[in-house]
Design a protein around this motif. Sequence first.
Motif, PDB file in Angstrom:
ATOM      1  N   ALA A   1       7.678  -5.013  -3.952  1.00 35.53           N
ATOM      2  CA  ALA A   1       6.221  -5.178  -3.944  1.00 35.53           C
ATOM      3  C   ALA A   1       5.732  -5.843  -5.225  1.00 35.53           C
ATOM      4  O   ALA A   1       6.233  -5.558  -6.313  1.00 35.53           O
ATOM      5  N   GLY A   2       4.744  -6.690  -5.070  1.00 36.95           N
ATOM      6  CA  GLY A   2       4.205  -7.407  -6.224  1.00 36.95           C
ATOM      7  C   GLY A   2       2.981  -6.754  -6.832  1.00 36.95           C
ATOM      8  O   GLY A   2       2.414  -7.285  -7.798  1.00 36.95           O
ATOM      9  N   HIS A   3       2.540  -5.608  -6.289  1.00 38.35           N
ATOM     10  CA  HIS A   3       1.340  -4.944  -6.778  1.00 38.35           C
ATOM     11  C   HIS A   3       1.621  -3.472  -7.054  1.00 38.35           C
ATOM     12  O   HIS A   3       2.574  -2.888  -6.532  1.00 38.35           O
ATOM     13  N   ASP A   4       0.783  -2.866  -7.885  1.00 36.42           N
ATOM     14  CA  ASP A   4       1.009  -1.486  -8.310  1.00 36.42           C
ATOM     15  C   ASP A   4       0.481  -0.454  -7.313  1.00 36.42           C
ATOM     16  O   ASP A   4       0.799   0.721  -7.418  1.00 36.42           O
ATOM     17  N   THR A   5      -0.345  -0.876  -6.373  1.00 35.07           N
ATOM     18  CA  THR A   5      -0.852   0.039  -5.353  1.00 35.07           C
ATOM     19  C   THR A   5      -0.106  -0.211  -4.053  1.00 35.07           C
ATOM     20  O   THR A   5      -0.086  -1.336  -3.546  1.00 35.07           O
ATOM     21  N   ILE A   6       0.516   0.842  -3.531  1.00 33.15           N
ATOM     22  CA  ILE A   6       1.335   0.726  -2.324  1.00 33.15           C
ATOM     23  C   ILE A   6       0.647   1.464  -1.176  1.00 33.15           C
ATOM     24  O   ILE A   6       0.198   2.599  -1.330  1.00 33.15           O
ATOM     25  N   PHE A   7       0.594   0.816  -0.035  1.00 29.42           N
ATOM     26  CA  PHE A   7       0.127   1.465   1.199  1.00 29.42           C
ATOM     27  C   PHE A   7       1.301   1.440   2.168  1.00 29.42           C
ATOM     28  O   PHE A   7       1.685   0.383   2.668  1.00 29.42           O
ATOM     29  N   PHE A   8       1.896   2.609   2.417  1.00 31.70           N
ATOM     30  CA  PHE A   8       3.070   2.690   3.288  1.00 31.70           C
ATOM     31  C   PHE A   8       2.649   3.192   4.651  1.00 31.70           C
ATOM     32  O   PHE A   8       2.015   4.247   4.783  1.00 31.70           O
ATOM     33  N   THR A   9       3.024   2.448   5.670  1.00 34.45           N
ATOM     34  CA  THR A   9       2.628   2.805   7.028  1.00 34.45           C
ATOM     35  C   THR A   9       3.716   2.370   8.006  1.00 34.45           C
ATOM     36  O   THR A   9       4.713   1.752   7.613  1.00 34.45           O
ATOM     37  N   SER A  10       3.540   2.708   9.268  1.00 31.98           N
ATOM     38  CA  SER A  10       4.463   2.258  10.301  1.00 31.98           C
ATOM     39  C   SER A  10       3.891   1.009  10.967  1.00 31.98           C
ATOM     40  O   SER A  10       2.697   0.726  10.848  1.00 31.98           O
ATOM     41  N   SER A  11       4.738   0.282  11.657  1.00 32.76           N
ATOM     42  CA  SER A  11       4.274  -0.941  12.323  1.00 32.76           C
ATOM     43  C   SER A  11       4.168  -0.749  13.834  1.00 32.76           C
ATOM     44  O   SER A  11       4.044  -1.714  14.581  1.00 32.76           O
ATOM     45  N   ASP A  12       4.207   0.511  14.290  1.00 30.42           N
ATOM     46  CA  ASP A  12       4.222   0.789  15.731  1.00 30.42           C
ATOM     47  C   ASP A  12       2.836   1.018  16.320  1.00 30.42           C
ATOM     48  O   ASP A  12       2.703   1.373  17.490  1.00 30.42           O
ATOM     49  N   LEU A  13       1.794   0.844  15.479  1.00 32.78           N
ATOM     50  CA  LEU A  13       0.394   0.980  15.894  1.00 32.78           C
ATOM     51  C   LEU A  13      -0.020   2.410  16.214  1.00 32.78           C
ATOM     52  O   LEU A  13      -1.089   2.632  16.777  1.00 32.78           O
ATOM     53  N   GLU A  14       0.802   3.385  15.857  1.00 33.04           N
ATOM     54  CA  GLU A  14       0.358   4.775  15.982  1.00 33.04           C
ATOM     55  C   GLU A  14      -0.672   5.095  14.892  1.00 33.04           C
ATOM     56  O   GLU A  14      -1.457   6.028  15.026  1.00 33.04           O
TER      57      GLU A  14
END
Length: 321
Positions: free
Chosen positions: A96-109
């Motif tokens: 990642a190139g930024h200090d704030t991370i948003f981790f999520t799934s890609s399954d649209l749940e």
Amino acid sequence: MKSSTESSELKAKPGISIVAPAYNEQGCIEEFVTQADLAFQENGYSGEIIVINDASRDNTLPILLSIQKKFPRLRVISHRRNRGLTSSMMTGIENAGHDTIFFTSSDLESHTREDLPKLIAALDQGYDVAIGWRTNKRQGFLKTLLSKSFNAVVRLLFKVKFRDVGWVRAFRKEVYYNIESMRSDWHRYFVILAAQQGYKVKEVPLRFYHRKSGKSKYGRIGLKRIPGGFLDLLVIKFLISFSKRPMRMFGTLGAFLTALGSICGLYVLYLNFVALEAVGTRVPLVLLTVFLFLTGLQLFGLGFVSELMVSHTEKQKRKNS
């Protein structure tokens, strides 16, 4: 026309790296990227969308490559073999190139367009980690029971009040680098590890959506991850509670077993010299006495060796810092 104050506020917003693993998600990956890109546009965020293709066997990768020109923020990283969610999470964060991370799934749940601003707002309030809580999730009786049992064990072992530890989350990158090293399937314990390090965590109610296509990698009920999940909880509890003070565990167990062996030994001596019974008729008891006593001594020894290893490791850390 925007005022100078509004413009400065937009510029002041931190860059965000959206990190999302994808494994055989050809039916929803383009819609996910579209949602993520709209979340950036509508909230004035700068940043990137990192999708980790975890060796998908369908058309997930070709679709991602075909839409990169349409979505300049999109970065695609591919694993040569399937390595799982935790490894994909680590790959995304470390690239990642930024200090704030948003981790999520890609399954649209989850719905990135809705969730991103809510979790980032919690970080803006001074929290180090913001986690989503699925308030409307409805599932079968058995799956609900297993999920509630797991979260109850988490609250009991770690003295936290989280209702949902395995959902979407936003956090500062420094949190990732300051917690225990992540291992296979430990992505769901990230919040626990962060809380135990003293980071402030906020739980944010979010809406859950059912899959539009594809299927869960854990089956309908999720039985595949139950045995390993509970064992991992015990490992994490050990690391958090005793990795810095191993003698507390090994010494306590050693003392208990040694004391138990001593009691059995005194009883054998009583039978032999006071009750005048032949010890030969008590062979199992004699063997148990020896086993308990020697095991207790071995645990004491293991505790001392572990203390030396921890002390050496701490000294090396101080030298390198």
